[in-house]
Write an enzyme that holds these catalytic residues in place. Sequence first.
Site, PDB file in Angstrom:
ATOM      1  N   ALA A  36      14.264 -76.888  19.866  1.00  0.00           N
ATOM      2  CA  ALA A  36      13.840 -78.201  19.390  1.00  0.00           C
ATOM      3  C   ALA A  36      13.518 -79.040  20.629  1.00  0.00           C
ATOM      4  CB  ALA A  36      14.957 -78.841  18.585  1.00  0.00           C
ATOM      5  N   GLU A  80      16.476 -69.863  16.115  1.00  0.00           N
ATOM      6  CA  GLU A  80      16.670 -70.144  14.684  1.00  0.00           C
ATOM      7  C   GLU A  80      15.393 -69.821  13.901  1.00  0.00           C
ATOM      8  OE1 GLU A  80      18.063 -74.051  15.822  1.00  0.00           O
ATOM      9  OE2 GLU A  80      19.967 -73.698  14.785  1.00  0.00           O
ATOM     10  N   GLU A 136      22.750 -75.065  22.704  1.00  0.00           N
ATOM     11  CA  GLU A 136      22.892 -76.473  22.330  1.00  0.00           C
ATOM     12  C   GLU A 136      24.126 -77.145  22.937  1.00  0.00           C
ATOM     13  OE1 GLU A 136      21.999 -74.048  20.298  1.00  0.00           O
ATOM     14  OE2 GLU A 136      20.288 -74.705  19.103  1.00  0.00           O
ATOM     15  N   GLY A 190      16.364 -73.885  18.632  1.00  0.00           N
ATOM     16  CA  GLY A 190      15.508 -73.859  17.439  1.00  0.00           C
ATOM     17  C   GLY A 190      14.539 -72.679  17.435  1.00  0.00           C
TER      18      GLY A 190
HETATM   19  N1  CAA Z   1      12.252 -79.467  24.684  1.00  0.00           N
HETATM   20  C1  CAA Z   1      11.350 -80.206  25.337  1.00  0.00           C
HETATM   21  N2  CAA Z   1      10.652 -79.768  26.398  1.00  0.00           N
HETATM   22  C2  CAA Z   1      10.899 -78.521  26.814  1.00  0.00           C
HETATM   23  C3  CAA Z   1      11.835 -77.683  26.169  1.00  0.00           C
HETATM   24  C4  CAA Z   1      12.525 -78.209  25.045  1.00  0.00           C
HETATM   25  N3  CAA Z   1      13.403 -77.482  24.329  1.00  0.00           N
HETATM   26  N4  CAA Z   1      11.871 -76.495  26.821  1.00  0.00           N
HETATM   27  C5  CAA Z   1      10.980 -76.583  27.823  1.00  0.00           C
HETATM   28  N5  CAA Z   1      10.383 -77.795  27.813  1.00  0.00           N
HETATM   29  C6  CAA Z   1       9.361 -78.316  28.737  1.00  0.00           C
HETATM   30  C7  CAA Z   1       9.973 -78.680  30.089  1.00  0.00           C
HETATM   31  O1  CAA Z   1      10.549 -79.963  30.029  1.00  0.00           O
HETATM   32  C8  CAA Z   1       8.749 -78.609  30.978  1.00  0.00           C
HETATM   33  O2  CAA Z   1       7.986 -79.776  30.775  1.00  0.00           O
HETATM   34  P1  CAA Z   1       7.496 -80.653  32.058  1.00  0.00           P
HETATM   35  O3  CAA Z   1       6.537 -79.728  32.768  1.00  0.00           O
HETATM   36  O4  CAA Z   1       6.854 -81.829  31.442  1.00  0.00           O
HETATM   37  O5  CAA Z   1       8.718 -80.935  32.869  1.00  0.00           O
HETATM   38  C9  CAA Z   1       7.946 -77.454  30.359  1.00  0.00           C
HETATM   39  O6  CAA Z   1       8.440 -77.292  29.026  1.00  0.00           O
HETATM   40  C10 CAA Z   1       8.155 -76.145  31.098  1.00  0.00           C
HETATM   41  O7  CAA Z   1       9.547 -75.904  31.136  1.00  0.00           O
HETATM   42  P2  CAA Z   1      10.351 -75.566  32.498  1.00  0.00           P
HETATM   43  O8  CAA Z   1       9.649 -76.179  33.663  1.00  0.00           O
HETATM   44  O9  CAA Z   1      11.768 -75.959  32.276  1.00  0.00           O
HETATM   45  O10 CAA Z   1      10.169 -73.999  32.523  1.00  0.00           O
HETATM   46  P3  CAA Z   1      11.125 -72.937  33.253  1.00  0.00           P
HETATM   47  O11 CAA Z   1      10.395 -71.648  33.182  1.00  0.00           O
HETATM   48  O12 CAA Z   1      11.585 -73.436  34.576  1.00  0.00           O
HETATM   49  O13 CAA Z   1      12.434 -72.850  32.310  1.00  0.00           O
HETATM   50  C11 CAA Z   1      13.603 -72.654  30.197  1.00  0.00           C
HETATM   51  C12 CAA Z   1      12.328 -72.325  31.027  1.00  0.00           C
HETATM   52  C13 CAA Z   1      14.795 -71.921  30.805  1.00  0.00           C
HETATM   53  C14 CAA Z   1      13.344 -72.189  28.794  1.00  0.00           C
HETATM   54  C15 CAA Z   1      13.856 -74.183  30.259  1.00  0.00           C
HETATM   55  O14 CAA Z   1      12.646 -74.867  29.936  1.00  0.00           O
HETATM   56  C16 CAA Z   1      14.897 -74.651  29.297  1.00  0.00           C
HETATM   57  O15 CAA Z   1      16.081 -74.495  29.545  1.00  0.00           O
HETATM   58  N6  CAA Z   1      14.486 -75.279  28.162  1.00  0.00           N
HETATM   59  C17 CAA Z   1      15.405 -75.840  27.195  1.00  0.00           C
HETATM   60  C18 CAA Z   1      16.016 -74.754  26.323  1.00  0.00           C
HETATM   61  C19 CAA Z   1      17.009 -75.356  25.353  1.00  0.00           C
HETATM   62  O16 CAA Z   1      18.013 -75.934  25.732  1.00  0.00           O
HETATM   63  N7  CAA Z   1      16.735 -75.213  24.037  1.00  0.00           N
HETATM   64  C20 CAA Z   1      17.587 -75.727  23.011  1.00  0.00           C
HETATM   65  C21 CAA Z   1      17.106 -77.091  22.559  1.00  0.00           C
HETATM   66  S1  CAA Z   1      18.223 -77.884  21.445  1.00  0.00           S
HETATM   67  C22 CAA Z   1      17.908 -77.217  19.937  1.00  0.00           C
HETATM   68  O17 CAA Z   1      17.068 -76.359  19.775  1.00  0.00           O
HETATM   69  C23 CAA Z   1      18.730 -77.811  18.826  1.00  0.00           C
HETATM   70  C24 CAA Z   1      18.546 -77.198  17.496  1.00  0.00           C
HETATM   71  O18 CAA Z   1      19.093 -76.176  17.160  1.00  0.00           O
HETATM   72  C25 CAA Z   1      17.779 -77.907  16.489  1.00  0.00           C
END
Ligand code: CAA
Length: 259
Positions: free
Chosen positions: A65, A113, A133, A110
């Site tokens: 998400a 999921e 999360e 998400g």
């Molecule tokens: N939400 C918003 N933006 C996201 C995102 C997310 N879940 N995942 C990645 N992005 C964005 C980053 O912010 C980045 O944007 P900018 O260039 O504007 O900074 C772009 O996508 C590229 O991402 P990274 O530079 O971080 O890419 P990376 O290869 O270095 O890392 C990754 C990849 C390990 C997947 C890292 O992006 C990451 O940890 N993302 C978050 C993963 C996460 O925590 N997901 C769970 C979300 S909570 C949820 O899903 C709740 C639910 O159940 C409903």
Amino acid sequence: MSDDLVLLERVSPSTAVLTVQRPEALNALNLDVLSALGGALLEVRRDDIRQLVVTGAGKAFVAGADIKAMRDLDREQATEFARRGQRVMHLLSTFPGVSIAAVNGYALGGGMELAMACDLIVADERAKFGQPEVKLGVIPGFGGTQRLSRLVGAMRARELIFTGRTFGAEEAVRLGLVLESVPAGTALERGRELAATIEAQGPMAIRWAKRACQLADELNIEVGLQEEAKFFGRCFDTTDQTEGMTAFVEKRAAQFTGA
Ligand code: CAA
């Protein structure tokens, strides 16, 4: 259908590929993506698509998400956001045909999921899974606490959710979360191959088989077996059953019509 955020393409008479395409944010699910996904899933039902392969554009399946969109939500808005996501996952899990997640990269939060709402998951050997999360101070909200336990068992689900750790495709296969880990770059191809194999079977039988298998999560075995017998009987109202069995007797390939 081509919305900017999702692409729905029919690739054979009854198979479509649904691609989440917001690669600049690793296909993170914000309200616009959820709404586009919901619209596409309704279209899939109207258009009599029987196999749906779900994948992501670029290096991610779906990285979760959208954290930036969630950061400032209050309790009510967050509850509603979770419900919106859950409705989309429910549309996918109750799709009457067969859904296959072709996980091409990150499937986190998400994204995992979304994959778990599908019937089958195949994953690129480089894919990364996880429910991270708790690292963000929240819990899975699009069905993770419920679907992961059913897929891998209560204790393993708790470990994955409590630690938030990410894991690879091989471990996902060992856990029973993923059907197959496939060579880099071939998840979509393998997903489509599976869809083609399923497309060749009796469509009404596949539909009844899916409904019966889903009941295994919901009913005790005695009631489940009663339902299975009823669904088995209903197959005999279909021309697919007559054709399938006649083709066997006549030693030829069956020509199913899905009626
Ligand atoms: N939400 C918003 N933006 C996201 C995102 C997310 N879940 N995942 C990645 N992005 C964005 C980053 O912010 C980045 O944007 P900018 O260039 O504007 O900074 C772009 O996508 C590229 O991402 P990274 O530079 O971080 O890419 P990376 O290869 O270095 O890392 C990754 C990849 C390990 C997947 C890292 O992006 C990451 O940890 N993302 C978050 C993963 C996460 O925590 N997901 C769970 C979300 S909570 C949820 O899903 C709740 C639910 O159940 C409903």
